[in-house]
Design a protein around this motif. Sequence first.
Motif, PDB file in Angstrom:
ATOM      1  N   GLU A   1       3.398   3.302   9.482  1.00 32.14           N
ATOM      2  CA  GLU A   1       1.957   3.397   9.728  1.00 32.14           C
ATOM      3  C   GLU A   1       1.233   2.069   9.534  1.00 32.14           C
ATOM      4  N   THR A   2       1.740   1.227   8.636  1.00 29.24           N
ATOM      5  CA  THR A   2       1.071  -0.053   8.367  1.00 29.24           C
ATOM      6  C   THR A   2       1.191  -1.031   9.528  1.00 29.24           C
ATOM      7  N   ASP A   3       2.095  -0.758  10.464  1.00 28.42           N
ATOM      8  CA  ASP A   3       2.251  -1.635  11.622  1.00 28.42           C
ATOM      9  C   ASP A   3       1.262  -1.317  12.738  1.00 28.42           C
ATOM     10  N   LEU A   4       0.577  -0.186  12.652  1.00 34.99           N
ATOM     11  CA  LEU A   4      -0.396   0.193  13.673  1.00 34.99           C
ATOM     12  C   LEU A   4      -1.738  -0.479  13.398  1.00 34.99           C
ATOM     13  N   TYR A   5      -2.408  -0.904  14.458  1.00 36.79           N
ATOM     14  CA  TYR A   5      -3.785  -1.360  14.315  1.00 36.79           C
ATOM     15  C   TYR A   5      -4.668  -0.147  14.012  1.00 36.79           C
ATOM     16  N   ASP A   6      -5.773  -0.401  13.292  1.00 30.75           N
ATOM     17  CA  ASP A   6      -6.617   0.691  12.805  1.00 30.75           C
ATOM     18  C   ASP A   6      -7.256   1.520  13.923  1.00 30.75           C
ATOM     19  N   ASP A   7      -7.431   0.931  15.100  1.00 26.97           N
ATOM     20  CA  ASP A   7      -8.118   1.654  16.175  1.00 26.97           C
ATOM     21  C   ASP A   7      -7.192   2.508  17.022  1.00 26.97           C
ATOM     22  N   VAL A   8      -5.889   2.475  16.751  1.00 28.10           N
ATOM     23  CA  VAL A   8      -4.924   3.144  17.624  1.00 28.10           C
ATOM     24  C   VAL A   8      -5.087   4.660  17.615  1.00 28.10           C
ATOM     25  N   ARG A   9      -4.980   5.263  16.461  1.00 33.60           N
ATOM     26  CA  ARG A   9      -5.045   6.727  16.414  1.00 33.60           C
ATOM     27  C   ARG A   9      -6.402   7.264  16.892  1.00 33.60           C
ATOM     28  N   PRO A  10      -7.526   6.693  16.450  1.00 32.40           N
ATOM     29  CA  PRO A  10      -8.811   7.206  16.946  1.00 32.40           C
ATOM     30  C   PRO A  10      -8.949   7.105  18.466  1.00 32.40           C
ATOM     31  N   ALA A  11      -8.530   5.979  19.042  1.00 33.89           N
ATOM     32  CA  ALA A  11      -8.683   5.783  20.485  1.00 33.89           C
ATOM     33  C   ALA A  11      -7.797   6.738  21.275  1.00 33.89           C
ATOM     34  N   LEU A  12      -6.530   6.841  20.910  1.00 37.40           N
ATOM     35  CA  LEU A  12      -5.622   7.716  21.635  1.00 37.40           C
ATOM     36  C   LEU A  12      -6.044   9.176  21.504  1.00 37.40           C
ATOM     37  N   ALA A  13      -6.462   9.551  20.298  1.00 34.71           N
ATOM     38  CA  ALA A  13      -6.882  10.941  20.086  1.00 34.71           C
ATOM     39  C   ALA A  13      -8.120  11.272  20.914  1.00 34.71           C
ATOM     40  N   GLU A  14      -9.059  10.341  21.019  1.00 36.18           N
ATOM     41  CA  GLU A  14     -10.266  10.590  21.795  1.00 36.18           C
ATOM     42  C   GLU A  14      -9.957  10.705  23.284  1.00 36.18           C
ATOM     43  N   LEU A  15      -9.063   9.861  23.776  1.00 32.61           N
ATOM     44  CA  LEU A  15      -8.676   9.940  25.186  1.00 32.61           C
ATOM     45  C   LEU A  15      -8.048  11.297  25.504  1.00 32.61           C
ATOM     46  N   ARG A  16      -7.211  11.769  24.613  1.00 32.40           N
ATOM     47  CA  ARG A  16      -6.593  13.084  24.838  1.00 32.40           C
ATOM     48  C   ARG A  16      -7.633  14.201  24.744  1.00 32.40           C
ATOM     49  N   ARG A  17      -8.583  14.050  23.820  1.00 33.19           N
ATOM     50  CA  ARG A  17      -9.638  15.062  23.698  1.00 33.19           C
ATOM     51  C   ARG A  17     -10.444  15.168  24.988  1.00 33.19           C
ATOM     52  N   LEU A  18     -10.590  14.025  25.660  1.00 30.77           N
ATOM     53  CA  LEU A  18     -11.335  13.979  26.909  1.00 30.77           C
ATOM     54  C   LEU A  18     -10.526  14.494  28.101  1.00 30.77           C
ATOM     55  N   GLY A  19      -9.260  14.846  27.854  1.00 34.08           N
ATOM     56  CA  GLY A  19      -8.443  15.438  28.905  1.00 34.08           C
ATOM     57  C   GLY A  19      -7.579  14.465  29.673  1.00 34.08           C
ATOM     58  N   LEU A  20      -7.477  13.211  29.216  1.00 33.79           N
ATOM     59  CA  LEU A  20      -6.639  12.233  29.898  1.00 33.79           C
ATOM     60  C   LEU A  20      -5.215  12.308  29.349  1.00 33.79           C
ATOM     61  N   ARG A  21      -4.261  12.009  30.208  1.00 27.82           N
ATOM     62  CA  ARG A  21      -2.865  11.933  29.765  1.00 27.82           C
ATOM     63  C   ARG A  21      -2.654  10.552  29.143  1.00 27.82           C
ATOM     64  N   VAL A  22      -2.059  10.515  27.952  1.00 22.79           N
ATOM     65  CA  VAL A  22      -1.850   9.279  27.207  1.00 22.79           C
ATOM     66  C   VAL A  22      -0.356   9.004  27.093  1.00 22.79           C
ATOM     67  N   VAL A  23       0.035   7.819  27.557  1.00 22.51           N
ATOM     68  CA  VAL A  23       1.440   7.414  27.544  1.00 22.51           C
ATOM     69  C   VAL A  23       1.560   6.066  26.835  1.00 22.51           C
ATOM     70  N   VAL A  24       2.575   5.920  26.028  1.00 24.86           N
ATOM     71  CA  VAL A  24       2.909   4.639  25.395  1.00 24.86           C
ATOM     72  C   VAL A  24       4.186   4.144  26.052  1.00 24.86           C
ATOM     73  N   ALA A  25       4.123   2.966  26.683  1.00 24.79           N
ATOM     74  CA  ALA A  25       5.290   2.438  27.399  1.00 24.79           C
ATOM     75  C   ALA A  25       5.243   0.918  27.399  1.00 24.79           C
ATOM     76  N   GLY A  26       6.161   0.297  26.677  1.00 26.69           N
ATOM     77  CA  GLY A  26       6.186  -1.161  26.604  1.00 26.69           C
ATOM     78  C   GLY A  26       7.600  -1.701  26.644  1.00 26.69           C
ATOM     79  N   ASN A  27       7.693  -3.016  26.553  1.00 26.12           N
ATOM     80  CA  ASN A  27       9.002  -3.690  26.560  1.00 26.12           C
ATOM     81  C   ASN A  27       9.590  -3.688  25.153  1.00 26.12           C
ATOM     82  N   GLN A  28      10.228  -2.600  24.809  1.00 26.26           N
ATOM     83  CA  GLN A  28      10.851  -2.467  23.500  1.00 26.26           C
ATOM     84  C   GLN A  28      12.255  -1.889  23.643  1.00 26.26           C
TER      85      GLN A  28
END
Length: 213
Positions: free
Chosen positions: A79-106
């Motif tokens: 959890e300490t590796d996440l920026y503070d705005d990550v969970r609030p932003a993703l949760a709000e996008l989902r609340r608004l009905g948008l599909r949220v995907v995490v996809a990067g070069n890892q």
Amino acid sequence: MIRAVIFDVGETLTRDDRYWASWADWLGTPQHTMSALVGAVVAQGHDNAAALQLIRPGIDVTAEYAAREAAGRGEHLDETDLYDDVRPALAELRRLGLRVVVAGNQTARAGELLRDLHLPADLVVTSDEWGVAKPDPGFFRKAVDAGQAAPEETVYVGDHPANDILPAATSGLRTAHLRRGPWGHLWADTPEVTEVADWRIDTLTDLPSLVTL
């Protein structure tokens, strides 16, 4: 109308502090030296792995990854590796009905670690698991499929102009450039960003109001 938002990982959702510090410790170099070299290769427009080559010329990064894992010093995320705005932003996008995907070069291992964080996302996947990495157009075709929306209804969010913004836009996606991390700050005001990105943001919590206008 935007129906899906897809997020890069490093320096978009997660801080890279631990990642580079662990490489410095593994290669036996001071952490400030590693940080300085990462900054130098970023400024030169090179991939960040070039910093490892400067410390150990000819390094086989894949082999070193395996050696680190075998030694119990492999990738780690919590959890300490996440920026503070990550969970609030993703949760709000989902609340608004948008599909949220995490996809990067890892790596696939990073994908496992990210999923263990139980982010408010519909899908978490990595380039290693897809078998194709940014900026390859194939990555963004898979990203669109994962978002389950048309390219013009999909936003890719990232900090890196060459890996995120330009190839996503070329593939027909909308784009949001995040001024975060070395790439995000250094290249934020270049034409590659200002003339291409649909939105330029300083925090992920800016996104919900922008993409739902």
